[in-house]
Write a protein that holds these residues in place. Structure first.
Motif, PDB file in Angstrom:
ATOM      1  N   SER A   1      43.000  34.862  18.662  1.00 11.09           N
ATOM      2  CA  SER A   1      42.733  33.618  19.371  1.00 11.09           C
ATOM      3  C   SER A   1      42.676  32.423  18.440  1.00 11.09           C
ATOM      4  O   SER A   1      42.699  31.281  18.881  1.00 11.09           O
TER       5      SER A   1
ATOM      6  N   TYR B   1      39.309  30.231  33.319  1.00 10.69           N
ATOM      7  CA  TYR B   1      39.339  31.320  32.341  1.00 10.69           C
ATOM      8  C   TYR B   1      38.638  32.569  32.864  1.00 10.69           C
ATOM      9  O   TYR B   1      39.064  33.698  32.584  1.00 10.69           O
TER      10      TYR B   1
ATOM     11  N   THR C   1      39.091  36.878  32.680  1.00 10.42           N
ATOM     12  CA  THR C   1      38.233  37.911  32.104  1.00 10.42           C
ATOM     13  C   THR C   1      37.652  38.818  33.184  1.00 10.42           C
ATOM     14  O   THR C   1      37.558  40.023  32.987  1.00 10.42           O
TER      15      THR C   1
ATOM     16  N   MET D   1      42.825  33.973  25.744  1.00 11.12           N
ATOM     17  CA  MET D   1      41.682  33.389  25.047  1.00 11.12           C
ATOM     18  C   MET D   1      42.100  32.287  24.089  1.00 11.12           C
ATOM     19  O   MET D   1      41.367  31.334  23.855  1.00 11.12           O
TER      20      MET D   1
ATOM     21  N   THR E   1      34.290  35.622  27.281  1.00 14.29           N
ATOM     22  CA  THR E   1      35.282  36.691  27.282  1.00 14.29           C
ATOM     23  C   THR E   1      34.594  38.038  27.444  1.00 14.29           C
ATOM     24  O   THR E   1      34.937  38.827  28.320  1.00 14.29           O
TER      25      THR E   1
END
Lengths: 373, 293
Positions: A304, A268, A272, A326, A190
């Motif tokens: 998260s 993911y 980010t 997240m 992240t």
């Protein structure tokens, strides 16, 4: 394609020319893993215990021994004065006090379940309740054993008509490392891509090279591709480092497939890195970008389930976590590591994560292009 | 229409087919008609019509905020005009900015090389971005380093160069891909007179090779080095011509004096208008390029 190649080459050169950057990318994750996995632990060991044994019989000494025999508790003080327990707690020599009143052994032999008093230092409420659980477990254990050893018809059996058998699956020792380390993988994927992409785009804006690039035939898509691909590659290197350290150095079991982990990470990273682009379009300096990225980071990490279990949140906040990409990635990674669930069964998390990734990345790119137009 | 009126005053009528400098016919490489850019209610560039020919060194003078940078940014394709027309190297600024970008070099007020790359890495990067082949990049890099006398420093970080060299390196980089037109936005601010001189040597050299050079500047003595100068105020071109013409027209001995008279707007109310109109006529040479042939 050639332009993207030159852009990437330049980007790698700049990153590796900057020693603090190299440290951030390659050393930070390992340090973070060391610190977080040892420091943030929900299991508690070596709780300082003060025993005020006013009975001082065979049974009570056995109970004290039972506490001393686990590494959960360190019996620091054994006394026959309840006041000493209080004193010990004040001076931080005891976190838990066990007070056994006179006549405990006699009562135990006769039948009526006798009582012991446990006092806790509530300053650290979390630790106290965990220690409480341990203490209850030890007492119950002792009670069962003495009941089993007692002659037939003894009161003990009646005192425990139903027994609860607890068994923790997937993480039998409730070892927090198994829980925390995969979380750190998520935190790193992240922070790093978001920070790197936001900072490096804003830096070009700040020093004026972005404008220079805009008068070259380098298209905006090529610009972004050349600029962000290195960060994508670095993020995967990061993922590899952290996973290897987790498995080899921390003995974390990776039950799922690495390919699934990589695929989930790719999805993911769209989120980010997309957030990084987005931040770069709404800020003008690296400081601003840093603060905005910090804000997103705090929200994402706190919401998260990494530190605070989502189930423990009030309903409003729990619903708020649904907005947090997240949250889904954390669930996927923990499932992959601990349960080995195949990715195809994780669609409930993968789907929203993919949608967020797509939306955030697309809007970041669009906003970036529009700004320059 | 807007542009017809503008060409009327600044171009066509003034007529003439010849390069003010050489007397030969010239090709127009930059042509604007009524070019306008607004930022909200503020009009930064207000109906500017210009024709600039091949090999010409064209100077933009004007106080801060007069619209020079906005003008240059529109011609480079960095900023969309709000109105009017413009073509650069034959490409339309609205629709063909990719074509423009292949044919221009640009150097902004800010130093825009990467300070954390070495000198040769910077050259290689920009060469690569402009689509030069690796061996072309090498040849041009060596030529540029030789010109700057920086062969020995090629592997040093750009941030360690003195400012004068940085600026000349930036200019060399902007010329690396041999563009038809170069836009220089106050390229010499902050460098010493010796470096400025060297800078202008390069500019004249490139002009002789047929490159068109647009340059905005604060330094009035630099205006004397230009073939033609335009003075801007409040987004309008209020005087246009060769330095000699302007000095004659305003009866001043230096461009500095001309500039102070024209740009400060001291020619009050109606007088200002008259002057602006007058300068439109004197802008004849601008039209020459535009309507040449």
């Amino acid at each position: 394609m050639r332009r993207i190649y030159f852009m990437m080459k330049k980007e790698f050169r700049q990153i590796f020319r900057d020693p603090p950057m190299v440290a951030i990318i390659f050393v930070m994750p390992v340090v973070q893993m060391l610190v977080l996995s040892f420091a943030i632990t929900t299991e508690i060991k070596h709780v300082k215990l003060a025993v005020a044994d006013l009975d001082n019989g065979v049974a009570t000494r056995a109970i004290t021994r039972a506490f001393a025999n686990t590494d959960r508790f360190d019996v620091n003080i054994v006394t026959d004065d309840p006041a000493a327990v209080k004193e010990g707690m004040r001076s931080w020599d005891a976190q838990v006090g066990l007070v056994i009143l006179p006549g405990f052994g006699r009562d135990l032999a006769r039948g009526p379940a006798p009582q012991v008093n446990i006092v806790m230092d509530g300053v650290d409420g979390n630790a106290a309740s965990v220690a409480m659980g341990y203490a209850a477990g030890i007492l119950q254990d002792y009670a069962e054993k003495s009941a089993a050893g007692a002659p037939a018809g003894a009161a003990g059996r009646g005192a425990f008509p139903a027994r609860m058998q607890e068994r923790m699956w997937y993480n039998p020792d409730l070892d927090s490392k198994n829980y925390m380390v995969p979380g750190i993988v998520v935190v790193l994927l992240t922070i790093l891509p978001m920070m790197l992409s936001a900072m490096s785009l804003v830096k070009e804006k700040e020093i004026g090279t972005l404008e220079q690039l805009q008068v070259t035939p380098l298209g905006r898509r090529e610009l972004l591709a050349g600029k962000l691909t290195p960060f994508l590659i670095l993020s995967f290197i990061e993922l590899a480092i952290v996973t290897v350290v987790a498995v080899l150095a921390f003995g974390i079991t990776m039950s799922g497939s690495y390919a699934d982990l990589a695929l989930a990470a790719l999805v993911y990273l769209a989120t980010t890195i997309g957030l990084g682009i987005f931040i770069s379009t709404i800020t003008g300096t690296q400081q601003q970008a840093m603060f905005v990225a910090w804000f997103f980071m705090m929200f994402m990490i706190l919401m998260s389930g990494f530190f605070i279990p989502i189930e423990n949140m009030p309903p409003f906040l729990r619903r708020l976590t649904l907005l947090n990409p997240m949250r889904y990635f954390l669930a996927v990674v923990r499932d992959l590591f601990q349960k080995g669930t195949p990715l195809s069964s994780l669609w409930k998390d993968m789907l929203p994560m993919g949608l967020y990734g797509l939306a955030i990345f697309a809007s970041g790119v669009m906003k970036f292009r529009k700004r320059l137009g | 229409m807007d542009e017809t009126r503008m060409t009327g005053t600044a171009g066509r009528e003034a007529g003439g087919e010849n390069d003010p400098r050489t007397g030969r016919a010239m090709d127009t490489v930059v042509r604007t008609r009524g070019l306008t850019r607004r930022f909200g209610s503020f009009t930064a560039v207000d109906g500017v019509s210009l024709d600039v020919g091949r090999g010409e060194i064209f100077g933009f003078l004007g106080a801060n905020g007069a619209g020079k940078t906005t003008m240059i940014r529109m011609l480079c394709g960095l900023l969309m005009p709000s109105g009017g027309e413009a073509t650069v190297a034959g490409f339309d600024v609205y629709r063909e900015s990719e074509g423009i970008k292949r044919n221009i070099g640009y150097m902004s007020q800010r130093f825009s090389l990467y300070e954390d790359l070495t000198i040769e890495e910077n050259i290689e990067f920009y060469g690569g971005i402009y689509g030069l082949k690796m061996d072309e990049i090498r040849v041009r890099r060596d030529a540029l380093l030789e010109m700057l006398g920086l062969q020995a420093e090629a592997r040093k970080l750009t941030r360690d160069l003195p400012l004068g060299f940085k600026q000349r390196l930036a200019l060399g980089t902007a010329l690396l891909h041999d563009p038809k037109i170069v836009f220089l936005d106050e390229p010499t601010s902050g460098v010493d007179p010796r470096v400025r001189r060297a800078f202008w040597d390069v500019i004249h050299e490139e002009s002789k090779k047929g490159k068109t050079v647009f340059v905005s500047t604060h330094f009035m003595e630099e205006a004397e080095y230009c073939h033609r100068v335009s003075i801007m105020r409040d987004g309008k071109v209020i005087a246009l011509g060769s330095p000699g013409e302007l000095k004659r027209e305003y009866g001043r001995s230096t461009i500095q004096d001309v500039f102070i008279e024209v740009a400060s707007g001291r020619t009050a109310a109606g007088g200002g208008e008259a002057r602006a109109g007058g300068s439109g006529d004197s802008a004849g040479p601008a039209g020459k390029g535009g309507e040449g042939s």
